[in-house]
Scaffold this motif. Structure first.
Motif, PDB file in Angstrom:
ATOM      1  N   LEU A  47      29.360  54.684  33.323  1.00  0.00           N
ATOM      2  CA  LEU A  47      30.739  55.067  33.592  1.00  0.00           C
ATOM      3  C   LEU A  47      31.745  54.130  32.924  1.00  0.00           C
ATOM      4  O   LEU A  47      32.761  54.583  32.372  1.00  0.00           O
ATOM      5  CB  LEU A  47      30.962  55.078  35.109  1.00  0.00           C
ATOM      6  CG  LEU A  47      32.336  55.503  35.632  1.00  0.00           C
ATOM      7  CD1 LEU A  47      32.601  56.975  35.318  1.00  0.00           C
ATOM      8  CD2 LEU A  47      32.427  55.251  37.132  1.00  0.00           C
ATOM      9  N   LEU A  48      31.473  52.811  32.946  1.00  0.00           N
ATOM     10  CA  LEU A  48      32.506  51.842  32.566  1.00  0.00           C
ATOM     11  C   LEU A  48      32.198  51.017  31.321  1.00  0.00           C
ATOM     12  O   LEU A  48      33.050  50.225  30.882  1.00  0.00           O
ATOM     13  CB  LEU A  48      32.748  50.880  33.744  1.00  0.00           C
ATOM     14  CG  LEU A  48      33.281  51.505  35.028  1.00  0.00           C
ATOM     15  CD1 LEU A  48      33.373  50.454  36.134  1.00  0.00           C
ATOM     16  CD2 LEU A  48      34.655  52.135  34.809  1.00  0.00           C
ATOM     17  N   GLY A  79      36.123  43.689  27.356  1.00  0.00           N
ATOM     18  CA  GLY A  79      35.118  42.843  26.727  1.00  0.00           C
ATOM     19  C   GLY A  79      33.926  42.467  27.587  1.00  0.00           C
ATOM     20  O   GLY A  79      32.777  42.641  27.163  1.00  0.00           O
ATOM     21  N   PRO A  80      34.138  41.935  28.799  1.00  0.00           N
ATOM     22  CA  PRO A  80      33.000  41.518  29.632  1.00  0.00           C
ATOM     23  C   PRO A  80      32.044  42.652  30.001  1.00  0.00           C
ATOM     24  O   PRO A  80      30.937  42.374  30.475  1.00  0.00           O
ATOM     25  CB  PRO A  80      33.678  40.941  30.885  1.00  0.00           C
ATOM     26  CG  PRO A  80      35.007  40.479  30.412  1.00  0.00           C
ATOM     27  CD  PRO A  80      35.419  41.494  29.386  1.00  0.00           C
ATOM     28  N   PHE A  81      32.468  43.925  29.828  1.00  0.00           N
ATOM     29  CA  PHE A  81      31.599  45.042  30.167  1.00  0.00           C
ATOM     30  C   PHE A  81      30.756  45.508  28.984  1.00  0.00           C
ATOM     31  O   PHE A  81      29.721  46.159  29.166  1.00  0.00           O
ATOM     32  CB  PHE A  81      32.412  46.228  30.680  1.00  0.00           C
ATOM     33  CG  PHE A  81      32.952  46.061  32.090  1.00  0.00           C
ATOM     34  CD1 PHE A  81      32.761  44.885  32.792  1.00  0.00           C
ATOM     35  CD2 PHE A  81      33.650  47.089  32.703  1.00  0.00           C
ATOM     36  CE1 PHE A  81      33.260  44.726  34.077  1.00  0.00           C
ATOM     37  CE2 PHE A  81      34.154  46.951  33.988  1.00  0.00           C
ATOM     38  CZ  PHE A  81      33.961  45.759  34.673  1.00  0.00           C
ATOM     39  N   ALA A  85      30.705  43.734  38.980  1.00  0.00           N
ATOM     40  CA  ALA A  85      29.958  42.630  38.368  1.00  0.00           C
ATOM     41  C   ALA A  85      29.321  43.151  37.101  1.00  0.00           C
ATOM     42  O   ALA A  85      28.956  44.333  37.018  1.00  0.00           O
ATOM     43  CB  ALA A  85      28.896  42.105  39.329  1.00  0.00           C
ATOM     44  N   ALA A  86      29.173  42.283  36.084  1.00  0.00           N
ATOM     45  CA  ALA A  86      28.600  42.706  34.811  1.00  0.00           C
ATOM     46  C   ALA A  86      27.784  41.580  34.201  1.00  0.00           C
ATOM     47  O   ALA A  86      28.175  40.414  34.245  1.00  0.00           O
ATOM     48  CB  ALA A  86      29.708  43.132  33.851  1.00  0.00           C
ATOM     49  N   ASN A  87      26.624  41.947  33.646  1.00  0.00           N
ATOM     50  CA  ASN A  87      25.796  40.989  32.931  1.00  0.00           C
ATOM     51  C   ASN A  87      24.696  41.765  32.203  1.00  0.00           C
ATOM     52  O   ASN A  87      24.317  42.859  32.632  1.00  0.00           O
ATOM     53  CB  ASN A  87      25.173  39.967  33.877  1.00  0.00           C
ATOM     54  CG  ASN A  87      24.623  38.756  33.140  1.00  0.00           C
ATOM     55  OD1 ASN A  87      23.509  38.781  32.633  1.00  0.00           O
ATOM     56  ND2 ASN A  87      25.417  37.707  33.074  1.00  0.00           N
ATOM     57  N   ALA A  88      24.183  41.191  31.137  1.00  0.00           N
ATOM     58  CA  ALA A  88      23.125  41.855  30.373  1.00  0.00           C
ATOM     59  C   ALA A  88      21.798  41.851  31.124  1.00  0.00           C
ATOM     60  O   ALA A  88      20.968  42.740  30.935  1.00  0.00           O
ATOM     61  CB  ALA A  88      22.961  41.173  29.015  1.00  0.00           C
ATOM     62  N   LYS A  89      21.585  40.844  32.006  1.00  0.00           N
ATOM     63  CA  LYS A  89      20.332  40.746  32.745  1.00  0.00           C
ATOM     64  C   LYS A  89      20.457  41.461  34.090  1.00  0.00           C
ATOM     65  O   LYS A  89      21.390  41.208  34.850  1.00  0.00           O
ATOM     66  CB  LYS A  89      19.965  39.283  32.975  1.00  0.00           C
ATOM     67  CG  LYS A  89      19.613  38.530  31.704  1.00  0.00           C
ATOM     68  CD  LYS A  89      19.189  37.098  32.022  1.00  0.00           C
ATOM     69  CE  LYS A  89      18.782  36.347  30.767  1.00  0.00           C
ATOM     70  NZ  LYS A  89      18.379  34.948  31.068  1.00  0.00           N
ATOM     71  N   LEU A  90      19.482  42.332  34.360  1.00  0.00           N
ATOM     72  CA  LEU A  90      19.519  43.112  35.601  1.00  0.00           C
ATOM     73  C   LEU A  90      19.529  42.198  36.823  1.00  0.00           C
ATOM     74  O   LEU A  90      20.325  42.388  37.742  1.00  0.00           O
ATOM     75  CB  LEU A  90      18.311  44.056  35.666  1.00  0.00           C
ATOM     76  CG  LEU A  90      18.174  44.894  36.946  1.00  0.00           C
ATOM     77  CD1 LEU A  90      19.377  45.801  37.140  1.00  0.00           C
ATOM     78  CD2 LEU A  90      16.873  45.695  36.933  1.00  0.00           C
ATOM     79  N   SER A 113      27.631  32.262  42.459  1.00  0.00           N
ATOM     80  CA  SER A 113      26.757  32.977  41.522  1.00  0.00           C
ATOM     81  C   SER A 113      26.851  32.491  40.081  1.00  0.00           C
ATOM     82  O   SER A 113      26.047  32.883  39.242  1.00  0.00           O
ATOM     83  CB  SER A 113      27.087  34.474  41.550  1.00  0.00           C
ATOM     84  OG  SER A 113      28.380  34.706  40.996  1.00  0.00           O
ATOM     85  N   ALA A 114      27.868  31.663  39.790  1.00  0.00           N
ATOM     86  CA  ALA A 114      28.147  31.212  38.423  1.00  0.00           C
ATOM     87  C   ALA A 114      28.507  32.380  37.510  1.00  0.00           C
ATOM     88  O   ALA A 114      28.371  32.291  36.287  1.00  0.00           O
ATOM     89  CB  ALA A 114      26.960  30.438  37.852  1.00  0.00           C
ATOM     90  N   GLU A 115      28.967  33.478  38.080  1.00  0.00           N
ATOM     91  CA  GLU A 115      29.365  34.665  37.315  1.00  0.00           C
ATOM     92  C   GLU A 115      30.724  35.135  37.799  1.00  0.00           C
ATOM     93  O   GLU A 115      31.042  35.048  38.991  1.00  0.00           O
ATOM     94  CB  GLU A 115      28.346  35.800  37.501  1.00  0.00           C
ATOM     95  CG  GLU A 115      26.965  35.508  36.919  1.00  0.00           C
ATOM     96  CD  GLU A 115      26.960  35.552  35.400  1.00  0.00           C
ATOM     97  OE1 GLU A 115      27.670  36.411  34.823  1.00  0.00           O
ATOM     98  OE2 GLU A 115      26.252  34.727  34.784  1.00  0.00           O
ATOM     99  N   LYS A 116      31.515  35.657  36.868  1.00  0.00           N
ATOM    100  CA  LYS A 116      32.820  36.213  37.230  1.00  0.00           C
ATOM    101  C   LYS A 116      32.657  37.599  37.851  1.00  0.00           C
ATOM    102  O   LYS A 116      31.682  38.302  37.593  1.00  0.00           O
ATOM    103  CB  LYS A 116      33.728  36.303  36.000  1.00  0.00           C
ATOM    104  CG  LYS A 116      34.208  34.944  35.485  1.00  0.00           C
ATOM    105  CD  LYS A 116      35.227  35.126  34.386  1.00  0.00           C
ATOM    106  CE  LYS A 116      35.739  33.771  33.893  1.00  0.00           C
ATOM    107  NZ  LYS A 116      36.466  33.044  34.966  1.00  0.00           N
TER     108      LYS A 116
END
Length: 593
Positions: free
Chosen positions: A306-307, A313-315, A391-396, A346-349
């Motif tokens: 969807l997004l 950029g972060p997505f 939340a977004a990241n390349a690792k599941l 979590s050390a993640e935005k």
């Protein structure tokens, strides 16, 4: 009453008026209200009683004492003129005829006020734990612990389990944490280990012909402290069943634990048995953790398709998870703090937008989402007043865990989405057998290496031949989760030596390695082992949940601090050179504190 007293300090009532009594305890306080007139609060394990001082002789005795001295009081019970309804013995008082000093407190100043010790610095509380425990509010947790342990023992015995103690000095074995090692004086260069758990011994008991075993077992792990875990040692209700499967173990624990929560818990609502069973991968996808707090009614949705192409950029190129929160009334300041707290943990935005009363997307990254507003509203089921956290990241695994932290923080922020005053229990099942180690980068056991892989030998052979990914192999393991805390862990055990060897071969350990590391278990399994399964609820964590405490140290009688130090006893401590020589140990350097 025994122990040189007629009554305890919580026992006297109006029916005792006129009786001669003898009480013993600590002098909690002296309040002088005139010449040779005052009130002493006498405290023992059971409660408090007011002692009224009316003459010079008695006043001279108590005025010479510091608070917390132990005394014996002999006198007559009478009705109080000014009653105290907040005190169990508030209708009476004792007029002393004799006061004897049993144990003098030699310090004018205490490290903290006994009845307010929980407000003191934790280092002081741990150093003077014997004083801290005099506080009834602190003592009640230890009393509850005793009651719960007794109830656990009674329940396990009623279910046909035998309480059997297993060794404390044993061999070092890979259990997932660092061992505490004990040098052997008689065998230079060799070491015992304190057991991280009685895992091997309880399985050996099953091969020995015992059908049902349990013990309140001490376990020792050299690991860091946190709020729900104490360093050094902890206790668990260790149990194992022969000729049993997962359903057998889960059924017994549900029978045992539900009444414990109902009788001793702070909250009176408890999940009825049977508890919901959630596969590990489903838990990670819906809740972002394998320890979900089901008191929170929020679930994670996948929003990648969807997004991902909205130009934010972060997505781009990443997996995206969304949590929709209805009736969200938090301020911008609260939202900013939420995002900051999530990043710390979590050390993640994290990212967000909301739907205003007109149905428009506003705040956060709303301008990037606006071009596909209709699709987003339909896909996520949004309505006015909804808040969307992302939340977004390349690792599941990373994006799931970040979303899981978001979900937990949102639950605390939104009382309408968290029904806090209850115990929500569930089983997490079907754990992965293997994982890629963070440090090694190679295949390792994910949890307990002694678990039976789902599919047995056949699935291990397929992985060996490259027909399936070893990471797809599930283990017959299960965790009990209560209100976001892992409360028990267990598994159906691997009791077949051929399957056991093959499971270890996948992590680069051959048959000789298995024989060397686990000689007793390997040999026992070669003599006809029954299928068996077990689990181990953590006693300390169970008491923490029952009392509603946020720190596990509040339910341990003599806890260590966060650095694994016993500041009261001074452990760990230096030893003499003679002791080191006897143990054939040389200290080659000093580590800075």
């Amino acid at each position: 009453m025994v122990q040189s007293r007629t009554h305890t300090c919580n026992e006297l009532r109006m029916e005792h008026v006129g009786q001669s009594v003898k009480l013993v305890g600590w002098m909690e306080n002296l309040r002088e209200v005139g010449n040779n007139f005052g009130f002493v609060v006498l405290r023992d394990y059971y409660g408090t009683t007011q002692i009224v001082i009316e003459n010079e002789e008695m006043m001279s005795v108590v005025k010479a004492l510091n608070k917390e001295s132990t005394i014996s009081v002999e006198g007559t019970v009478r009705e109080r003129a000014s009653k105290n309804p907040r005190q169990d013995t508030g209708d009476i008082e004792v007029v002393p005829e004799k006061i004897e000093v049993l144990g003098r407190c030699r310090y004018n100043e205490l490290p903290f006020e006994i009845n307010r010790s929980r407000e003191a610095d934790e280092a002081q509380r741990l150093k003077y734990r014997f004083l801290d425990l005099r506080n009834p509010a602190v003592k009640k947790n230890i009393v509850l612990r005793c009651q719960v342990v007794a109830a656990l023992r009674a329940a396990m015995t009623a279910h046909g389990f035998l309480e059997i103690t297993t060794p404390i000095l044993t061999a070092s074995s890979p259990e997932g944490a660092r061992d505490y090692l004990v040098p052997s004086r008689k065998h230079p260069g060799k070491f015992y280990a304190l057991p991280q758990a009685p895992q091997q011994f309880k399985q050996l008991l099953m091969t020995s012909g015992f059908d049902r075993y349990f013990q309140i077992a001490p376990c020792f792990r050299d690991e860091d402290a946190r709020g729900d875990r104490t360093p050094g040692e902890f206790y668990q209700l260790d149990m194992e069943m022969a000729f049993a499967n997962q359903d057998d173990v889960l059924g017994v624990l549900e029978d045992v634990l539900v009444p414990i929560f109902e009788q001793y818990g702070l909250y009176k609502r408890v999940t009825p048995a049977p508890f919901r069973r959630i596969p590990f991968r489903e838990a990670m996808e819906k809740y972002g953790t394998d320890k979900p707090d089901l008191r929170i009614d929020l679930e994670i949705q996948d929003a990648t398709a969807l997004l991902q192409g909205i130009g934010f950029g972060p997505f781009e190129g990443n997996l995206i998870k969304a949590i929709v929160v209805s009736d969200f009334n938090a301020t911008r300041k609260q939202i900013d703090k939420l995002c900051a707290d999530v990043e710390v943990q979590s050390a993640e935005k994290s990212y967000w937008f909301r739907v205003d009363e007109k149905g428009e997307l506003v705040g956060g990254i709303a301008k990037f989402v606006q071009p596909i507003r209709e699709q987003v509203i339909e896909a996520l089921g949004l309505k006015s007043g909804d808040f969307v956290a992302l939340a977004a990241n390349a690792k599941l695994e990373t994006v799931q865990k970040t979303a899981g932290v978001l979900r937990s923080k949102l639950g605390l922020l939104c009382p309408n989405h968290m029904d806090k005053e209850q115990y929500q229990l569930c089983w997490i099942v079907d754990f992965p057998m293997y994982e890629i180690g963070e440090e090694s980068g190679e295949l390792e056991f994910c949890h307990n290496p002694f678990s039976m892989p789902t599919g047995g030998l056949d699935v291990l052979l397929k992985a060996e031949r490259g027909e399936i990914d070893p990471l797809s192999i599930m283990a017959n393991q299960y965790d009990l989760v209560c209100n976001g805390y892992e409360s028990a862990s267990g598994a159906v055990r691997n009791h077949d030596p051929e399957i056991m060897v093959k499971a270890f071969e996948l992590v680069r350990l051959g048959e000789e390695d298995v024989k060397k590391k686990f000689p007793a278990m390997y040999n026992a399994f070669c003599y006809g082992a029954p299928p068996h399964a077990g689990a181990a609820p953590g006693v300390d964590r169970l008491i923490m949940l029952l009392t509603g405490e946020e720190s596990i140290r509040e339910v341990i009688t003599f806890p260590m601090n966060q650095k694994a130090q016993d500041v009261m006893m001074g452990a760990p401590s230096e030893v003499t050179q003679k002791q080191l020589d006897e143990l054939h140990i040389a200290c080659v350097g000093e580590l800075e504190e």
